[in-house]
Scaffold this motif. Structure first.
Motif, PDB file in Angstrom:
ATOM      1  N   GLU B 205       0.930  -1.316  -0.012  1.00 55.44           N
ATOM      2  CA  GLU B 205      -0.050   0.095  -0.114  1.00 55.44           C
ATOM      3  C   GLU B 205       0.949   1.249   0.060  1.00 55.44           C
ATOM      4  O   GLU B 205       0.573   2.242  -0.745  1.00 55.44           O
ATOM      5  N   ASP B 208       3.013   1.968  -3.221  1.00 50.30           N
ATOM      6  CA  ASP B 208       1.802   2.478  -4.382  1.00 50.30           C
ATOM      7  C   ASP B 208       1.415   3.996  -3.952  1.00 50.30           C
ATOM      8  O   ASP B 208       0.933   4.494  -5.056  1.00 50.30           O
ATOM      9  N   SER B 209       2.122   4.441  -2.782  1.00 47.84           N
ATOM     10  CA  SER B 209       1.565   5.695  -2.744  1.00 47.84           C
ATOM     11  C   SER B 209       2.251   6.788  -3.396  1.00 47.84           C
ATOM     12  O   SER B 209       3.522   6.543  -3.868  1.00 47.84           O
ATOM     13  N   GLU B 210       1.711   7.980  -3.542  1.00 50.01           N
ATOM     14  CA  GLU B 210       2.455   9.018  -4.216  1.00 50.01           C
ATOM     15  C   GLU B 210       3.780   9.683  -3.775  1.00 50.01           C
ATOM     16  O   GLU B 210       4.537   9.713  -4.464  1.00 50.01           O
ATOM     17  N   TYR B 211       3.806   9.670  -2.605  1.00 53.10           N
ATOM     18  CA  TYR B 211       5.099  10.142  -1.944  1.00 53.10           C
ATOM     19  C   TYR B 211       6.394   9.016  -2.322  1.00 53.10           C
ATOM     20  O   TYR B 211       7.391   9.423  -2.702  1.00 53.10           O
ATOM     21  N   LEU B 213       6.278   7.334  -5.122  1.00 53.81           N
ATOM     22  CA  LEU B 213       6.510   7.568  -6.350  1.00 53.81           C
ATOM     23  C   LEU B 213       7.435   8.821  -6.723  1.00 53.81           C
ATOM     24  O   LEU B 213       8.319   8.682  -7.516  1.00 53.81           O
ATOM     25  N   VAL B 214       7.139   9.764  -5.724  1.00 56.50           N
ATOM     26  CA  VAL B 214       7.954  11.024  -6.020  1.00 56.50           C
ATOM     27  C   VAL B 214       9.351  10.845  -5.403  1.00 56.50           C
ATOM     28  O   VAL B 214      10.570  11.195  -6.333  1.00 56.50           O
ATOM     29  N   ARG B 216      11.126   7.584  -5.535  1.00 53.12           N
ATOM     30  CA  ARG B 216      11.543   7.174  -6.668  1.00 53.12           C
ATOM     31  C   ARG B 216      11.998   7.892  -8.091  1.00 53.12           C
ATOM     32  O   ARG B 216      13.033   7.822  -8.329  1.00 53.12           O
ATOM     33  N   SER B 217      11.219   9.035  -8.368  1.00 54.17           N
ATOM     34  CA  SER B 217      11.476   9.759  -9.461  1.00 54.17           C
ATOM     35  C   SER B 217      12.661  10.565  -9.132  1.00 54.17           C
ATOM     36  O   SER B 217      13.328  10.985  -9.949  1.00 54.17           O
TER      37      SER B 217
END
Lengths: 536, 313
Positions: B205, B208-211, B213-214, B216-217
């Motif tokens: 969970e 998969d969260s946005e933070y 993702l950020v 990782r980016s």
């Protein structure tokens, strides 16, 4: 005092009028305890595991580890009988005026002998002058008086000594015991662990402090006591007799029989108590392990509630007893390692005597007895209960009994419950059938009969007036041969007149041992002499 | 200040709960059939024995009187005397407590380490073979009773491969570590199955969260991402479960203690019930209740430490 929770019932009875006080404690054993018992008679079991005399030369040194099954919750000699392991240790640590030899005969130990007055009421014991406690203090008559007075006042086992009216010192080395009535089993009573000699006034310590690690004058002394784990004993440097062979003996508690077996097989322990019947072959085939068996006094039996139908009819009770195929029960429940029994009075203490027809299996005779009863067609289920912490043999024995009685047209319902629940059922007189298990603390047939009378026939609530009269005569008999014959008549009465507690089977003691262990000899009453043991 | 108020409020609630526990245990124990005398002397117990021993122990007094005396003594730290051990019940309990405490900590630490490693591996290898194996194998532990797992571990690791002792308790820290490994592992086998699945789900969970993702980016990957950003946010439910497991174990791991011949509170509790030893039973129950209440308070505080968004008000 081989004991433990009884899987059977709880007694709610009163002392029968005129019943002699029990000679010594008996005990109920649950959970498959150090199975005492049988010897012999009819169906000799496979004795390939019986201990043979050890003729090898004893070696000195080594540390023996024993895995017992009952926690030694206390080393207070009055309470220690709740654990077979505790009383075995105490009997090697606390010397007594007399001790049992390997043939279960009382022999002088701390006493050098005795004289008995003509009226058989005054016993005078001379004490050894070279006996000393493990802390070096000499043993005196004052220590003996203090110790035996403690035994008499014991909260739980003091009643065993009820015939003793006084214990007095006459100088430093003489003790005089007077009784209110002749006590034929005085010497046997003095061999009990409750008669163990400790220091006068606890050597100046508090009772609790002293009992954490009691100091005795026996051949061994405590070196380490750990609650819940076990104890270690080492030779007492002040012991007056021959020294033992081992450097130390550790007795640890392992309640789980599988764990005890693994401890034996892995070499962590060299001796394990009470292996299960299913484990015996595995131990024998273990290469470096073996099974040792010895005669015991354990008898497993049934208690019938005669205060209610259908067991209030002696013909019904006789029918039930005759319908029991005890040989089949022994085969199923003990894998053949036992013998049919007519009564809880062990043949071992009756000169191998079994009351006539007590083990008879005769379905036709059973049906004839049933036809004579008030309830020849009893259709309600008979509930056979046993404790969830019962002897390991009871679940299978219950199934055979169920099958046996079905052949008689009776329906048996098997139920398990915790010991407290069973006791409550006994107190309320609501039960039908319970299992019972008894062992002797002293090798005298009178011991358990005293309790039988005091507990209204082990909670069967039967009229025991005929047995009572026979017991009164037998219990007062001093001559061993006459005493034995008198108690055989008591056994006959229990089996043929009372018919409320039919015997099922006797069970020998079984121990798993490393082949490196030598000298083990379990006395009929369950103890053994640590000095006999050696490793090699 | 908020934490202090929270602490005082929870302690107040704990005192009320404890009182209820003592009352409930007392009433339930008194409702039990049987007697102390029978627990000691078995089948040969007479009514005289029962009456005499009940009188000596004050058990023939009215119930309210018995409870009042018991509570009065308890407030002075006296839980009464054990009839089977022949000494103060609290002495007996405090002697057994360290074994249980050590086992509970050991089991929780082992379980936590194995759980985190397996759950992280499963989450990072989502839907691959590793994930499937990690998700399915520990479940086998759920289907096996503790006594069987314990006996098998003893058979394999104390007899066939004699690495560990076959039960019992060796003294000292090293002795404890050695002898309590198999019992702790037994408990670990039972608890890990549940915890791994729970932690894996939380990790996925968070992953998969946005933070994340950020993060990782921005190039944050590997153990740094997992340990610093994912795990702390995913582990709260697991901490709760571990806390409850720990608190439960403080009441004694009944079966495991019996299999491994350990002198802990579980063994005490069983023998206390069997022998009708009220002082022991009540003492262990009260101690376990205190432990559970304290652990719950600690978990609540830990929540706010691990995740500052969780308030104590």
């Amino acid at each position: 005092m081989m004991l433990a929770a009884c899987g059977g019932s709880g007694s709610t009875t009163t002392q029968s009028t005129g019943a002699q006080p029990p000679a010594a404690s008996s005990t109920a054993q649950g959970g498959g305890g150090s199975s005492p018992a049988p010897s012999g008679d009819t169906t000799a079991p496979d004795t390939s595991t019986s201990a043979a005399p050890d003729t090898a030369q004893a070696k000195n040194g080594g540390d023996l580890v024993i895995a017992g099954y009952q926690e030694m919750t206390t080393l207070d000699k009055d309470l220690a009988g709740t654990s077979n392991d505790a009383l075995r240790v105490l009997e090697n640590v606390l010397d007594r005026l007399y001790v049992l030899d390997n043939d279960a005969k009382p022999q002088p130990s701390l006493a050098t002998g005795y004289t008995l007055s003509d009226d058989k009421l005054t016993w005078t014991f001379q004490l050894r002058k070279d006996a000393a406690f493990s802390d070096g203090k000499p043993v005196t008559a004052a220590d003996v008086v203090f110790s035996l007075d403690l035994a008499r006042k014991g909260d739980f086992l003091g009643s065993l000594y009820s015939r003793i009216s006084s214990v007095k010192a006459d100088g430093d080395n003489t003790v005089v015991i007077t009784t209110s009535a002749p006590e034929p089993v005085m010497l046997q009573l003095l061999t009990l662990e409750t008669s163990g000699i400790i220091e006068n006034n606890y050597g100046g310590k508090s009772k609790d402090a002293y009992n954490q690690q009691p100091i005795g004058s026996g051949p061994w002394m405590f070196s380490k006591v750990t609650q819940g784990v076990g104890v270690t004993v080492v030779p007492n440097p002040h012991w007056w007799g021959e020294k033992g062979h081992l450097d130390s003996i550790t007795i640890n508690t392992s309640a789980d029989p599988n764990t005890r077996l693994i401890q034996l097989r892995s070499g962590q322990a060299q001796l394990i108590e009470t292996p299960q019947f299913a484990q015996l072959d595995s131990i024998k085939q273990g290469g470096n392990t073996t099974v040792l068996s010895f005669p015991s006094t354990e008898v497993d039996f049934l208690e019938m509630n005669t205060s209610k139908a259908p067991f209030d009819d002696v013909h019904f009770r006789k029918a039930l007893s005759l319908a029991l195929d005890r040989q089949a029960i022994v085969q199923a429940a003990l894998r053949g390692n036992g013998s049919p029994a007519a009564t809880w009075m062990s043949p071992s203490v009756l000169g191998d005597y079994q009351p006539a027809d007590g083990t008879k299996f005769d379905l036709n005779a059973a049906k004839a007895e049933l036809a004579q009863s008030k309830t020849p067609t009893w259709t309600q289920p008979i509930v056979l209960q046993y404790s969830t912490s019962s002897a390991a043999s009871w679940p299978l024995a219950a199934q055979v009994i169920q099958s046996n009685l079905q052949a008689l047209g009776l329906t048996v319902k098997i139920e398990t419950a915790d010991t407290n629940t069973l006791q409550a059922a006994t107190a309320k007189k609501t039960y039908d059938l319970h299992f019972g298990l008894l062992t002797y603390d002293i090798p005298d047939p009178g011991e358990l009969v005293g309790y039988y009378l005091a507990t209204k026939g082990y909670n069967s609530f039967v009229d025991m007036s005929a047995t009572q009269k026979l017991y009164d005569a037998a219990a007062a008999e001093f001559d061993p041969a006459n005493r034995l014959e008198a108690f055989k008549k008591v056994a006959d009465s229990i089996v043929n007149v009372d018919v409320s507690t039919p015997g099922l089977y006797t069970v020998p003691y079984f121990w798993g041992a490393s082949k490196s262990l030598h000298g083990l000899h379990i006395i009929l009453t369950g103890q053994f002499n640590f000095n006999d043991l050696w490793l090699g | 200040m908020i934490r202090l108020r929270f602490l005082l409020r929870r302690l107040g609630q704990a005192v009320i709960t404890l009182w209820a526990v003592t009352l409930l245990t007392f009433v339930m124990f008194k409702a039990l059939p049987g007697s102390v005398a029978f627990g000691i002397t078995g089948i040969r117990t007479t009514t005289e024995d029962i009456a005499r021993i009940n009188h000596q122990l004050g058990l023939d007094q009215p119930l309210w009187n018995q409870y009042g005396r018991y509570m009065g003594r308890m407030f002075q730290g006296d839980f009464g005397s054990s009839v089977t051990y022949g000494k103060p019940a609290m002495d007996v309990i405090l002697t057994a407590l360290p074994t249980t405490l050590f086992l509970a900590v050991y089991a929780v630490v082992l379980t936590a380490v194995v759980t985190v490693v397996l759950a992280v591996l499963a989450a990072l290898r989502r839907d691959r073979l590793t994930d499937h194996v990690i998700r399915s194998v520990p479940v086998v532990g759920l289907g096996m009773p503790a006594f069987w797992v314990g006996t098998m571990l003893l058979f394999l690791l104390a007899y066939k491969l004699p690495i560990f002792p076959a039960g019992g308790l060796q003294p000292g820290f090293v002795g404890h570590v050695k002898t309590l490994f198999l019992p702790a592992a037994t408990l670990g086998v039972l608890y890990t199955a549940v915890l791994v699945r729970s932690l894996r789900a939380s990790l996925l969970e968070v992953l998969d969260s946005e933070y994340v993702l950020v993060a990782r980016s921005k190039g944050l990957v590997g153990s740094r991402l997992i340990l610093r950003h994912v795990l702390p946010n995913a582990i709260l439910p697991t901490v709760t479960l571990l806390g409850l497991i720990f608190a439960g174990l403080l009441g004694g791991a009944l079966i495991v203690e019996a299999v491994f011949a350990l002198p802990g509170l579980g063994s005490l509790l069983i023998s206390g019930f069997q022998r009708h030893d009220f002082a022991i039973v009540q003492g262990v129950v009260v101690l376990a209740a205190v432990a559970i209440l304290l652990v719950n308070i600690v978990i609540d505080i830990l929540y706010s430490v691990l995740d500052p968004r969780v308030g104590l008000s």
